[in-house]
Design a protein around this motif. Structure first.
Motif, PDB file in Angstrom:
ATOM      1  N   THR A  13       7.368  -0.187   2.369  1.00  0.00           N
ATOM      2  CA  THR A  13       6.290  -0.875   1.644  1.00  0.00           C
ATOM      3  C   THR A  13       6.675  -1.375   0.261  1.00  0.00           C
ATOM      4  OG1 THR A  13       5.401   1.096   0.569  1.00  0.00           O
ATOM      5  CG2 THR A  13       4.625   0.612   2.816  1.00  0.00           C
ATOM      6  N   GLY A  14       7.820  -0.951  -0.255  1.00  0.00           N
ATOM      7  CA  GLY A  14       8.215  -1.327  -1.601  1.00  0.00           C
ATOM      8  C   GLY A  14       7.560  -0.497  -2.689  1.00  0.00           C
ATOM      9  N   LEU A  15       6.783   0.522  -2.317  1.00  0.00           N
ATOM     10  CA  LEU A  15       6.090   1.351  -3.304  1.00  0.00           C
ATOM     11  C   LEU A  15       6.874   2.610  -3.644  1.00  0.00           C
ATOM     12  CD1 LEU A  15       2.359   1.391  -2.128  1.00  0.00           C
ATOM     13  CD2 LEU A  15       3.432  -0.077  -3.838  1.00  0.00           C
ATOM     14  N   ALA A  16       7.084   2.823  -4.934  1.00  0.00           N
ATOM     15  CA  ALA A  16       7.590   4.114  -5.390  1.00  0.00           C
ATOM     16  C   ALA A  16       6.380   5.037  -5.464  1.00  0.00           C
ATOM     17  CB  ALA A  16       8.258   3.972  -6.748  1.00  0.00           C
ATOM     18  N   VAL A  17       6.524   6.263  -4.943  1.00  0.00           N
ATOM     19  CA  VAL A  17       5.396   7.190  -4.923  1.00  0.00           C
ATOM     20  C   VAL A  17       5.786   8.537  -5.524  1.00  0.00           C
ATOM     21  CG1 VAL A  17       4.277   6.123  -2.929  1.00  0.00           C
ATOM     22  CG2 VAL A  17       5.885   8.006  -2.570  1.00  0.00           C
ATOM     23  N   ARG A  18       4.751   9.264  -5.916  1.00  0.00           N
ATOM     24  CA  ARG A  18       4.886  10.645  -6.360  1.00  0.00           C
ATOM     25  C   ARG A  18       4.196  11.508  -5.315  1.00  0.00           C
ATOM     26  NH1 ARG A  18       1.466  13.795  -9.255  1.00  0.00           N
ATOM     27  NH2 ARG A  18       0.183  12.009  -9.827  1.00  0.00           N
ATOM     28  N   ASP A  32      -0.713  -0.514 -10.880  1.00  0.00           N
ATOM     29  CA  ASP A  32      -1.218  -1.588 -10.020  1.00  0.00           C
ATOM     30  C   ASP A  32      -0.157  -1.900  -8.957  1.00  0.00           C
ATOM     31  OD1 ASP A  32      -2.821  -3.594  -8.982  1.00  0.00           O
ATOM     32  OD2 ASP A  32      -2.161  -5.095 -10.441  1.00  0.00           O
ATOM     33  N   PRO A  33      -0.076  -1.079  -7.927  1.00  0.00           N
ATOM     34  CA  PRO A  33       1.022  -1.216  -6.946  1.00  0.00           C
ATOM     35  C   PRO A  33       0.963  -2.523  -6.160  1.00  0.00           C
ATOM     36  CG  PRO A  33      -0.629   0.330  -6.153  1.00  0.00           C
ATOM     37  CD  PRO A  33      -1.026  -0.031  -7.553  1.00  0.00           C
ATOM     38  N   GLN A  34       2.133  -3.125  -6.006  1.00  0.00           N
ATOM     39  CA  GLN A  34       2.269  -4.351  -5.225  1.00  0.00           C
ATOM     40  C   GLN A  34       3.137  -4.056  -4.004  1.00  0.00           C
ATOM     41  OE1 GLN A  34       0.594  -7.208  -6.218  1.00  0.00           O
ATOM     42  NE2 GLN A  34      -0.245  -5.776  -7.720  1.00  0.00           N
ATOM     43  N   LEU A  35       2.632  -4.389  -2.829  1.00  0.00           N
ATOM     44  CA  LEU A  35       3.382  -4.144  -1.598  1.00  0.00           C
ATOM     45  C   LEU A  35       4.474  -5.184  -1.418  1.00  0.00           C
ATOM     46  CD1 LEU A  35       0.418  -3.310   0.803  1.00  0.00           C
ATOM     47  CD2 LEU A  35       1.942  -1.703  -0.351  1.00  0.00           C
ATOM     48  N   ASP A  51      -2.020  -2.312   4.989  1.00  0.00           N
ATOM     49  CA  ASP A  51      -3.342  -2.467   4.405  1.00  0.00           C
ATOM     50  C   ASP A  51      -3.827  -1.116   3.899  1.00  0.00           C
ATOM     51  OD1 ASP A  51      -5.657  -3.703   3.554  1.00  0.00           O
ATOM     52  OD2 ASP A  51      -6.163  -4.521   5.516  1.00  0.00           O
ATOM     53  N   TRP A  52      -4.792  -1.175   2.995  1.00  0.00           N
ATOM     54  CA  TRP A  52      -5.433   0.015   2.433  1.00  0.00           C
ATOM     55  C   TRP A  52      -6.754   0.201   3.156  1.00  0.00           C
ATOM     56  CZ3 TRP A  52      -2.609   2.745  -1.018  1.00  0.00           C
ATOM     57  CH2 TRP A  52      -1.560   2.096  -1.663  1.00  0.00           C
TER      58      TRP A  52
END
Length: 184
Positions: free
Chosen positions: A82-87, A124-127, A138-139
């Motif tokens: 997804t390209g999202l860095a997460v914690r 403001d995460p961008q996929l 999708d969310w």
């Protein structure tokens, strides 16, 4: 299937002992990890680009590397897909399942699927989807999850457990088994 010790054909799928060299072979569960990423009260799901379950909705996740801690796997897979860095904020639980063709026992892998709660690192995460793995993402609101779910044997109970934890505001928990290095 062939013996990893001597290369001779095995009489059937493991568990089996090679009659030539005596090496034991097992079908151990393959560990997998996924991130249940929430943002603004919604859960991120991805639509699979590959079989099995191509076109069905799933949590971002995948197989653990040989020495990779499942927390690192969950974060890596979310980033790759997804390209999202997460914690990672907590552990939801673990579910067993089968991966691969249901018709060919030799093709199926038993999986141990570990699910972690996670939040995006960015405000403001961008996929940025990986088209080789994800058709779309999708969310979803907790009570409006899609019906066409991949791996329904375990993903349906996982999402039910996530809904309960999310609605009870229980998506953060201690993680005493955190990785100690980048390799796990």
């Amino acid at each position: 299937m062939y013996c990893a010790g001597c290369g001779h054909a095995l009489p059937h799928v493991p568990p089996v002992t090679c009659k030539v060299c005596g090496a034991a072979h097992w079908r151990d569960a393959k560990p997998c990890a996924s991130g249940l990423v929430t943002w603004r009260g919604r859960l991120l799901l991805v639509q699979r680009a590959n079989d099995p379950w191509r076109g069905y909705w799933d949590t971002p996740g995948g197989f653990c590397g040989s020495d990779e801690h499942p927390i690192l796997t969950a974060a890596r897979e979310v980033l790759e897909e997804t390209g999202l860095a997460v914690r990672i904020t907590g552990l939801l639980g673990m579910w067993m399942d089968q991966y691969g063709s249901s018709d060919d026992e030799a093709d199926r892998k038993t999986t141990l699927n570990i699910y972690y709660h996670a939040v995006p690192v960015e405000a403001d995460p961008q996929l940025k989807l990986c088209p080789a793995e994800v058709l779309r993402a999708d969310w979803f609101e907790p009570n409006q999850l899609p019906e066409a779910l991949a791996f329904p044997t375990h993903v349906v109970p996982v999402l039910r457990a996530w809904q309960g934890a999310f609605l009870a505001n229980e998506t953060a928990s201690s993680l005493p088994d955190r990785p100690t290095s980048a390799s796990g």
